[in-house]
Design an enzyme around this catalytic site. Structure first.
Site, PDB file in Angstrom:
ATOM      1  N   LYS A 136      40.917   9.232  27.366  1.00 14.23           N
ATOM      2  CA  LYS A 136      39.793   8.414  26.910  1.00 14.23           C
ATOM      3  C   LYS A 136      39.824   7.129  27.717  1.00 14.23           C
ATOM      4  CE  LYS A 136      38.373   5.415  24.561  1.00 14.23           C
ATOM      5  NZ  LYS A 136      37.564   4.207  24.981  1.00 14.23           N
ATOM      6  N   GLU A 142      52.041   0.030  25.850  1.00 19.11           N
ATOM      7  CA  GLU A 142      52.235  -1.163  26.688  1.00 19.11           C
ATOM      8  C   GLU A 142      51.099  -2.085  26.305  1.00 19.11           C
ATOM      9  OE1 GLU A 142      51.462  -3.903  29.088  1.00 19.11           O
ATOM     10  OE2 GLU A 142      51.049  -2.386  30.609  1.00 19.11           O
ATOM     11  N   CYS A 168      48.276  -7.431  32.808  1.00 23.65           N
ATOM     12  CA  CYS A 168      49.174  -7.658  31.670  1.00 23.65           C
ATOM     13  C   CYS A 168      50.431  -8.400  32.078  1.00 23.65           C
ATOM     14  CB  CYS A 168      49.530  -6.326  31.012  1.00 23.65           C
ATOM     15  SG  CYS A 168      50.286  -5.135  32.146  1.00 23.65           S
ATOM     16  N   GLU A 192      47.221 -14.727  24.106  1.00 25.74           N
ATOM     17  CA  GLU A 192      46.861 -14.100  25.375  1.00 25.74           C
ATOM     18  C   GLU A 192      45.388 -14.375  25.693  1.00 25.74           C
ATOM     19  OE1 GLU A 192      47.643  -9.855  27.573  1.00 25.74           O
ATOM     20  OE2 GLU A 192      46.864  -9.776  25.532  1.00 25.74           O
TER      21      GLU A 192
END
Length: 486
Positions: free
Chosen positions: A181, A257, A291, A390
């Site tokens: 996906k 992750e 990331c 973040e």
């Protein structure tokens, strides 16, 4: 899959070796973040499409893929990597159209690394052994690896093909079948990858792609499906929490992750010019949408003024602009929603007492597209939201420190723990700080230098599990122990 010459492609699902529209006939638009034009339409999948894809993957799990010799499967995976390189320019252009990243970055990093992921695991899988244990004179135990089954791969939008192949290659190497996906914002290279897999010789049903959204859409249906044995996800932490809840009733294996708020610790004994060469990349490459980007920069006070002066000067020289202009350093951010979120953090930083020493606004001359100047913020308290949360854009904070213990305490005062970079020429300090920092990946005097055999993953809310080399096989396979009594 209908081609749209020099613009993009219409993206359909890929199920049991064939492209197909959604059973509901629903579609959504794929938007170019650089100019807000429509790249094409994307099939909007739902539960019924996921059911078809999972059934296809389940049947293929019992077919030729299961009985295929390891050497043959390895050759097929290597062929996938070869075909990715053969279509490097096409894939690079699609990736930059979808993401807004500079074309030179897609050509030099994203597509070559995607091919290497397949080449690496094609070689690595042939060396994976088993375990055997002598139980005195009573028995012999040996362990064999079996595929975990049907694996759902849910992929992010920042490095779409690179991170998808990072999951798909070991998944297939271990003998599993997959339902992918892709992120709804970046569907194109995943659509082409399915075609490449078929051309390389992967049997129908082994690799499936279903496009769509998350909640109440294809993503939720995949995570909840009782015939999916494992889910691997790279993305934002709150989405990971939702996936964990959805997967809990069927006890799926999970590999995550997730988010990061990665520190970059610069001691005064390091070579500041060498530090700057790397820090300008670790701060702003891919518009800061990586990331592993070092978004919290801590500089020992004797080097702080020099670092700030030179870092500001380098950031001001970065060219923000058209991803297909070879002179562009920083392209467009992924989409309107994310763009506005990042801008809101810059306004928040001002409210929190921060100083925007460079950037912080849309560059002149761009009325359309999601462009933002590389932004450096100083003067924030350690508890400021812009330091703790973040942001995932071309925005970094810089904070001075005096003592080693002080900076370690600040670095570890975070709910994240993905990566960290340490700059020092003191070998003992390097080992000492690396041991003390709470992160899954530590770089010393470098950044983003990856050996694919090593464990990759984060601590705390930055992830669950590890990927890379044998660590990937530990997730994508199940160990079966056989005890033979003498």
């Amino acid at each position: 899959m209908k081609a749209l010459t020099s613009v993009g492609i219409d993206c359909q699902h890929f199920i049991n070796g064939q492209y197909r529209e959604s059973l509901s006939k629903k579609t959504f638009e794929n938007i170019n973040p650089a100019n807000e034009d429509i790249l094409g339409s994307v099939a909007e999948g739902g539960k019924e499409d996921i059911d078809l894809a999972v059934s296809s993957a389940r049947r293929a799990l019992k077919g030729r893929w299961k009985t295929m010799p390891v050497t043959e499967r390895s050759k097929i995976l290597r062929k996938v990597g070869d075909l990715i390189l053969e279509r490097k320019e096409e894939l690079a252009q699609l990736e930059s159209l979808d993401t807004g990243k500079p074309i030179w970055l897609s050509r030099s990093v994203d597509i070559p690394r995607a091919a290497y992921n397949f080449h690496f695991f094609a070689d690595y899988m042939t060396s994976v052994g088993t375990e055997a244990y002598q139980h005195d004179d009573l028995a012999m135990n040996y362990a064999v690896r079996k595929p975990v089954g049907v694996v759902g791969l849910i992929n992010p939008w920042n490095l779409p093909l690179l991170l998808l192949t990072w999951k798909l290659a070991p998944c297939l190497a271990a003998g599993n079948t997959a339902v992918m996906k892709p992120a709804e914002w970046t569907p194109m290279t995943a659509t082409v990858l399915a075609e490449i897999c078929k051309e390389a010789g992967i049997p129908d049903g082994v690799v499936n792609v279903v496009h769509g959204f998350g909640p109440n859409s294809a993503g939720a249906a995949l995570t909840e499906h009782p015939d999916v044995d494992a889910i691997t996800f790279t993305g934002e932490t709150t989405t990971g929490t939702a996936i964990m809840k959805a997967a809990a009733p069927t006890l799926k294996k999970l590999s995550y992750e997730l988010g990061g708020k990665n520190p970059n610790i610069i001691f005064a004994d390091s070579d500041i010019d060498e530090v700057l060469d790397t820090t300008i990349k670790s701060s702003f490459i891919n518009q800061g949408q990586v990331c592993l980007c070092g978004s919290r920069i801590y500089v020992e006070r004797p080097a702080y003024d020099e670092f700030i002066e030179k870092f500001k000067a380098r950031a001001e020289k970065l060219v923000v602009g058209d991803p297909f202009d070879e002179n562009t350093n920083t392209g467009a951010m992924i989409g309107k929603e994310h763009y506005e979120r990042v801008l809101s953090f810059i306004e928040l930083a001002k409210e929190e007492g921060g100083n925007i020493i460079v950037g912080g606004k849309r560059p002149e001359g761009f009325e359309k597209g999601y462009y933002l100047e590389p932004t450096i913020i100083t003067g924030l308290d350690r508890n400021a939201r812009c330091i703790r949360e973040e942001i995932f854009g071309p925005v970094v904070t810089v904070t001075p420190f005096d003592l080693e213990d002080e900076v370690i305490a600040q670095v570890n005062d975070s709910e994240y723990g993905l990566s960290a970079t340490i700059w020092t020429n003191d070998l003992r300090r390097a080992h000492r700080v690396a041991d003390s920092v709470e992160a899954g990946i530590i770089w010393v005097n470098t950044w983003f230098l990856r050996d694919l055999r090593t464990p990759f993953g984060g601590l705390k809310q930055s992830g669950i599990g590890r990927e890379g080399g044998m660590h990937s096989f530990d997730f994508y396979s199940e160990l079966k122990n056989v005890c033979i009594k003498y």
